[in-house]
Design a protein around this motif. Structure first.
Motif, mmCIF file in Angstrom:
data_model
loop_
_atom_site.group_PDB
_atom_site.id
_atom_site.type_symbol
_atom_site.label_atom_id
_atom_site.label_comp_id
_atom_site.label_asym_id
_atom_site.label_seq_id
_atom_site.Cartn_x
_atom_site.Cartn_y
_atom_site.Cartn_z
ATOM 1 N N LYS A 126 1.873 34.716 -8.387
ATOM 2 C CA LYS A 126 1.145 35.811 -8.669
ATOM 3 C C LYS A 126 1.624 36.175 -10.016
ATOM 4 O O LYS A 126 0.737 36.989 -10.485
ATOM 5 N N GLU A 127 2.634 35.731 -10.509
ATOM 6 C CA GLU A 127 2.999 36.094 -11.878
ATOM 7 C C GLU A 127 2.398 35.431 -13.044
ATOM 8 O O GLU A 127 2.888 35.531 -14.281
ATOM 9 N N LEU A 128 1.474 34.048 -12.732
ATOM 10 C CA LEU A 128 0.835 33.423 -13.516
ATOM 11 C C LEU A 128 -0.363 33.754 -13.702
ATOM 12 O O LEU A 128 -1.239 34.049 -12.688
ATOM 13 N N SER A 129 -0.934 33.179 -14.762
ATOM 14 C CA SER A 129 -2.433 33.211 -14.816
ATOM 15 C C SER A 129 -3.128 32.176 -14.256
ATOM 16 O O SER A 129 -2.404 31.345 -13.656
ATOM 17 N N GLY A 130 -4.483 32.355 -14.167
ATOM 18 C CA GLY A 130 -5.263 31.180 -13.549
ATOM 19 C C GLY A 130 -5.181 29.941 -14.047
ATOM 20 O O GLY A 130 -4.937 28.775 -13.485
ATOM 21 N N GLY A 131 -4.892 29.719 -15.539
ATOM 22 C CA GLY A 131 -5.004 28.657 -16.202
ATOM 23 C C GLY A 131 -3.557 28.016 -15.932
ATOM 24 O O GLY A 131 -3.283 26.695 -15.857
ATOM 25 N N MET A 132 -2.504 28.939 -15.888
ATOM 26 C CA MET A 132 -1.178 28.464 -15.885
ATOM 27 C C MET A 132 -0.946 27.791 -14.140
ATOM 28 O O MET A 132 -0.206 27.024 -14.043
ATOM 29 N N ARG A 133 -1.834 28.575 -13.295
ATOM 30 C CA ARG A 133 -1.606 27.943 -12.018
ATOM 31 C C ARG A 133 -2.310 26.537 -11.743
ATOM 32 O O ARG A 133 -1.637 25.725 -10.929
ATOM 33 N N GLN A 134 -3.223 26.367 -12.294
ATOM 34 C CA GLN A 134 -4.051 25.084 -12.560
ATOM 35 C C GLN A 134 -2.758 23.834 -13.118
ATOM 36 O O GLN A 134 -2.961 22.753 -12.416
ATOM 37 N N ARG A 135 -2.234 24.344 -14.066
ATOM 38 C CA ARG A 135 -1.468 23.342 -14.416
ATOM 39 C C ARG A 135 -0.277 23.179 -13.632
ATOM 40 O O ARG A 135 0.179 21.942 -13.508
ATOM 41 N N VAL A 136 0.182 24.170 -13.119
ATOM 42 C CA VAL A 136 1.289 23.884 -12.062
ATOM 43 C C VAL A 136 0.821 23.181 -10.834
ATOM 44 O O VAL A 136 1.632 22.225 -10.199
#
Length: 250
Positions: A126-136
């Protein structure tokens, strides 16, 4: 050049109370090593069924699937578990396979560092942006060290600007990690920007009508953003648009 995936004469039928539904009809294609293959088709054409066969979630009614190596699947949504940290989300596949070891953890730490997520390893999704979540999500897939990646419309949940930036990030990661990939999408521009080849599906019952080699003239290292500026980009778009329009209008 050798092939890492071959699909030969694939048919897939489903049986319902109303009768037999033919979803895939004589589908043939190969993924060459070192390539990104796009599969482009109208909604409801059987793209998801094709992916499920590639990842052994479904068995074809007939035909043959040959895969050299292990397939990693990146879904439309990131499916990160909100109660687990980023590091714990990334290791979940390894936990299921009982392959969490020092070597695997070092690889994950390397991926987190090189792709700008190291400082977020103990944060929650929940602390990450949508783009960062996709990288994860991609690092989670890479953590199991697959030979080929299957990407199921991985940017569809993102807004347009983020989608452009994340597609650039994901493309660079795929190339840097020397992975072959299949990208399933309904976005023509996205397919042209990211792929070396594009296979066009007809509407259901789906077959592959044509496979295009994408050759773009760029004055620097190719990335999706750079590709969109190539003089051939619009020509490919027009051809693919007409292909899809013909199928959907029948």
């Amino acid at each position: 050049m050798t092939n890492i995936i071959e699909m030969k004469n694939i048919y897939k039928n489903f049986y319902t109370d109303e009768g037999e539904i033919v979803v895939l009809q004589d589908v043939n294609f190969v993924l060459e090593r070192g390539k990104i293959l796009g599969i482009l088709g109208p909604s409801g054409s059987g793209k998801s069924t094709l992916l499920n066969i590639l990842t052994h979630l479904l068995t074809p009614t007939s035909g043959e699937v040959q895969i050299e190596g292990k397939v990693g699947y990146m879904f439309q949504k990131d499916h990160l578990l909100e109660w687990r940290t980023i590091m714990d989300n990334i290791t979940i596949g390894l936990e299921i396979q009982k392959k969490v070891n020092e070597e695997a953890i070092k690889r994950i730490e390397y991926l987190l560092e090189i792709y700008g997520l190291w400082e977020f390893r103990n944060r929650y999704p929940k602390e990450l942006s949508g783009g960062m979540r996709q990288r994860v999500a991609l690092i989670r897939t890479l953590a199991t060290d697959p030979d080929v990646l299957v990407l199921d419309e991985p940017f569809s949940a993102l807004d347009y600007q983020t989608r452009l930036m994340v597609s650039d990030d994901i493309y660079k990661i795929i190339r840097k990690e020397h992975k072959d990939a299949i990208l399933v999408t309904h976005d023509i521009s996205e397919a042209i920007a990211m792929c070396d080849q594009i296979a066009v599906l007809s509407k259901r019952p789906a077959t592959i009508k044509h496979i295009y080699d994408i050759e773009l003239t760029v004055d620097k290292e190719r990335t999706p953003l750079v590709s969109r500026k190539a003089p051939e980009f619009k020509d490919y778009f027009d051809v693919l648009w007409k292909e899809l329009d013909v199928y959907e209008s029948k």
